[in-house]
Design a protein around this motif. Structure first.
Motif, PDB file in Angstrom:
ATOM      1  N   GLU A 194      -4.688  13.877  -6.586  1.00 21.43           N
ATOM      2  CA  GLU A 194      -5.438  13.537  -5.387  1.00 21.43           C
ATOM      3  C   GLU A 194      -4.518  13.666  -4.174  1.00 21.43           C
ATOM      4  OE1 GLU A 194      -7.507   9.888  -5.450  1.00 21.43           O
ATOM      5  OE2 GLU A 194      -8.394  10.214  -7.427  1.00 21.43           O
TER       6      GLU A 194
ATOM      7  N   GLU B  47      -2.472  -3.711 -10.015  1.00 26.56           N
ATOM      8  CA  GLU B  47      -2.618  -2.474  -9.257  1.00 26.56           C
ATOM      9  C   GLU B  47      -4.100  -2.161  -9.092  1.00 26.56           C
ATOM     10  OE1 GLU B  47      -0.527   0.671 -11.130  1.00 26.56           O
ATOM     11  OE2 GLU B  47       1.453  -0.260 -10.921  1.00 26.56           O
TER      12      GLU B  47
ATOM     13  N   CYS C 229       0.858  -1.181   0.000  1.00 24.26           N
ATOM     14  CA  CYS C 229       0.000   0.000   0.000  1.00 24.26           C
ATOM     15  C   CYS C 229       0.897   1.235   0.000  1.00 24.26           C
ATOM     16  CB  CYS C 229      -0.916   0.003   1.217  1.00 24.26           C
ATOM     17  SG  CYS C 229      -1.923  -1.483   1.396  1.00 24.26           S
ATOM     18  N   GLU C 230       0.882   1.958  -1.110  1.00 27.35           N
ATOM     19  CA  GLU C 230       1.764   3.114  -1.231  1.00 27.35           C
ATOM     20  C   GLU C 230       1.372   4.208  -0.243  1.00 27.35           C
ATOM     21  OE1 GLU C 230       1.853   4.506  -5.207  1.00 27.35           O
ATOM     22  OE2 GLU C 230       3.185   2.907  -5.907  1.00 27.35           O
TER      23      GLU C 230
ATOM     24  N   GLU D  69     -10.955   3.480  -3.274  1.00 23.29           N
ATOM     25  CA  GLU D  69     -11.473   4.806  -2.950  1.00 23.29           C
ATOM     26  C   GLU D  69     -11.625   4.954  -1.438  1.00 23.29           C
ATOM     27  OE1 GLU D  69     -12.047   7.215  -5.054  1.00 23.29           O
ATOM     28  OE2 GLU D  69     -11.597   6.068  -6.886  1.00 23.29           O
TER      29      GLU D  69
ATOM     30  N   GLU E 186      -6.834   0.773  -7.009  1.00 19.44           N
ATOM     31  CA  GLU E 186      -6.894   2.096  -6.396  1.00 19.44           C
ATOM     32  C   GLU E 186      -8.166   2.175  -5.547  1.00 19.44           C
ATOM     33  OE1 GLU E 186      -6.666   5.034  -9.403  1.00 19.44           O
ATOM     34  OE2 GLU E 186      -4.736   4.331 -10.195  1.00 19.44           O
TER      35      GLU E 186
ATOM     36  N   LEU F  74      -1.175   9.430  -5.878  1.00 23.72           N
ATOM     37  CA  LEU F  74      -1.976   9.416  -7.087  1.00 23.72           C
ATOM     38  C   LEU F  74      -2.044  10.830  -7.669  1.00 23.72           C
ATOM     39  CD1 LEU F  74      -4.982   7.088  -6.260  1.00 23.72           C
ATOM     40  CD2 LEU F  74      -2.960   6.565  -7.613  1.00 23.72           C
TER      41      LEU F  74
ATOM     42  N   GLY G 241      -5.117   9.887  -2.103  1.00 26.11           N
ATOM     43  CA  GLY G 241      -5.244   8.636  -2.831  1.00 26.11           C
ATOM     44  C   GLY G 241      -4.134   7.657  -2.494  1.00 26.11           C
ATOM     45  N   ARG G 242      -4.440   6.395  -2.644  1.00 23.47           N
ATOM     46  CA  ARG G 242      -3.461   5.336  -2.434  1.00 23.47           C
ATOM     47  C   ARG G 242      -3.552   4.352  -3.589  1.00 23.47           C
ATOM     48  NH1 ARG G 242      -1.027   4.402   2.598  1.00 23.47           N
ATOM     49  NH2 ARG G 242      -1.789   5.717   4.316  1.00 23.47           N
ATOM     50  N   LYS G 243      -2.399   3.816  -3.938  1.00 26.28           N
ATOM     51  CA  LYS G 243      -2.348   2.731  -4.901  1.00 26.28           C
ATOM     52  C   LYS G 243      -1.854   1.486  -4.184  1.00 26.28           C
ATOM     53  CE  LYS G 243       0.907   2.587  -8.001  1.00 26.28           C
ATOM     54  NZ  LYS G 243       1.711   2.911  -9.207  1.00 26.28           N
TER      55      LYS G 243
END
Length: 507
Positions: free
Chosen positions: A379, A426, A370-371, A430, A428, A376, A382-384
């Motif tokens: 944003e 990958e 989890c970055e 929300e 993303e 992102l 946001g997480r990728k």
């Protein structure tokens, strides 16, 4: 002239006296030869033989039922029920000694509630310490140890399994007044106690001269509502049964100790608490099978505010699998810290290590990176999440607008190919969405086919109440309660399977 010996019957060795209802009146003088050979003598012998066979059959049935018990609680309750039927009592109590190997007293009652047992625990020990074999009533015996001490204090020394009878508790002057007070409060007027003495059980005392693996593991007492005492035949049958029961309990105590040791080791090898990462809330549920399986999970903070989530399983069960699980998890942690942003590299290194150090084992694993937030484009929060899997079930993403499985690439478990590699995917999530990571034991315990089990899990995640969708603890409880409802028999379809459910909610 002496009476002739009764004829021998092949395969019958009368272990118990003749039943009371078949015994003949006492004969003051030896019978004469004509009387000894009379039809009445043959009838008497046949009655006694029928009584012996009936007793042996009863003991066989009761010991068979006891041998089918697989845990201490069930064995103790079966012992109480069988003993009550043998001695003609309505209630009873059995307790194990702390030195038996359980680590603490284990007390089970028949026809006695918790409050009743609590009253019995208030019975004080004998005024002066006495030693019976390896047992000694401690000078500072408190109320928590008194029920076992009281039972043993009134029993004969070790090696004597005759037990102790109190046929008329209200009328016995040498009993402690508190003993009679408790008996009157609980409504029993007589008792019969037997030791549970094993020739192959765990040591029960500190004496050096005690044979290794031998000793008393506990005691049982049965209570009568009216002044009474069991007959000689009943006492003999109960003694034989308790001798077998003590051996069975000793084996279960040893097995319970081994299981407890494995459970402690397994829990120590798993995370003691989940990390606190800004923007991600975690919850986990872990249920282990009786043999100690090889399923594991991990959640570890990584540099720059990232988070690593892992789940997997290793073949086999028991202490060896638990130890291998600990080594595998520790290795994955090291690889995740060094190259966690590339989950494929993490699993590749783990596969190589497993192939070199555990060539006889295979394992499944899934690792998600989890970055840190804000990576992102456009944003702020946001997480990728980058996910790679090796033969493990795909995670499930749950949110207001979707409930779907993440499409991870199909790949073999670790240790099955000469060189493992599979592409990562990958996703993303929300804000407000949740990722569910789970072991295949969660699916197997449903008893359904895999397709139906996957559908059941998805349906459970989709029906999480709106008020609980932002609480990972509530989500985990709802999913487990819905996927694994309590069956009618009380046991899951496959209780040997480990269940791991790791929930990550993104805020």
């Amino acid at each position: 002239m002496t009476s002739p010996h009764p004829p021998k019957v092949a395969g019958i060795n009368p272990p118990v006296p003749a039943p009371a209802h078949t015994s003949a009146p006492a004969v003051p003088t030896p019978p004469t030869a004509p009387e000894a050979s009379s039809p009445a003598s043959g009838t008497l012998f046949q009655d006694r033989l029928a009584g012996w066979v009936s007793d042996l059959t009863t003991l066989h049935e009761l010991t068979e039922r006891l041998s089918r018990t697989a845990d201490l609680d069930a064995a103790l309750r079966e012992l109480l029920r069988a003993g009550a039927s043998l001695v003609g009592a309505g209630r009873g109590l059995v307790t194990l000694h702390p030195d038996s190997g359980t680590g603490h007293p284990v007390t089970v009652g028949l026809g006695l509630g918790h409050a009743d047992i609590g009253h019995i625990e208030t019975i004080p020990p004998a005024p002066a310490p006495r030693t019976h074999g390896p047992y000694r009533v401690p000078d500072d015996a408190g109320p928590h140890s008194s029920p076992y001490v009281r039972l043993l204090d009134d029993l004969p020394p070790e090696g004597d399994r005759s037990g102790r009878i109190h046929p008329d508790i209200p009328g016995e002057d040498d009993l402690d007044p508190r003993y009679r007070e408790v008996a009157a409060r609980l409504g029993y007027a007589a008792s019969y106690a037997l030791p549970l003495e094993s020739a192959a059980g765990p040591p029960s005392g500190p004496e050096a001269d005690a044979p290794p693996g031998a000793g008393r593991v506990g005691a049982a007492v049965w209570l009568y509502d009216e002044p009474a005492e069991p007959s000689e035949r009943q006492r003999h049958l109960a003694g034989l049964y308790c001798g077998y029961a003590a051996e069975h309990l000793a084996r279960l105590i040893e097995l319970t100790g081994a299981r407890d040791a494995v459970a402690v080791l397994r829990e120590e090898l798993l995370p003691s608490r989940l990390p606190h990462i800004p923007g991600i809330r975690l919850a986990v549920r872990h249920r282990t099978g009786p043999r100690g399986g090889g399923n594991w999970f991990d959640a570890l903070p990584l540099p720059e505010g990232a988070l690593g989530l892992a789940i997997g399983g290793i073949t086999d069960s028991g202490p060896g699998a638990v130890a291998a699980t600990g080594r595998l998890r520790a290795s994955l942690r090291a690889y995740a810290v060094m190259e966690g942003e590339d989950p494929v590299a993490v699993l590749s290194d783990l596969e190589l290590l497993l192939r070199l150090t555990e060539p006889a084992r295979t394992a499944t694993a899934l690792f998600a990176y989890c970055e840190p937030p804000g990576t992102l484009p456009g944003e702020g929060r946001g997480r990728k999440v980058v996910v790679a899997g090796a033969g493990h079930c795909s995670p499930l993403i749950v949110g207001p607008g979707r409930v779907e499985y993440v499409e991870t690439s199909l790949s073999a478990p670790l240790g099955m190919l000469a060189c493992w590699e599979a592409p990562s995917v990958e996703i993303e999530p929300e804000p407000g969405e949740t990722l569910l990571f789970y072991s295949d034991g969660l699916l197997h315990r449903t008893g359904d086919s895999m397709d139906r089990a996957f559908a059941r899990l998805r349906s459970a995640a989709a029906t999480v109440p709106r008020s609980a969708r932002r609480d990972p603890e509530a989500i985990a409880d709802h999913v487990l309660r819905t996927v694994l409802p309590e069956p009618e028999g009380g046991d899951p379809a496959d209780p040997a399977e480990d269940v791991v459910l790791l929930v990550a909610h993104f805020e």
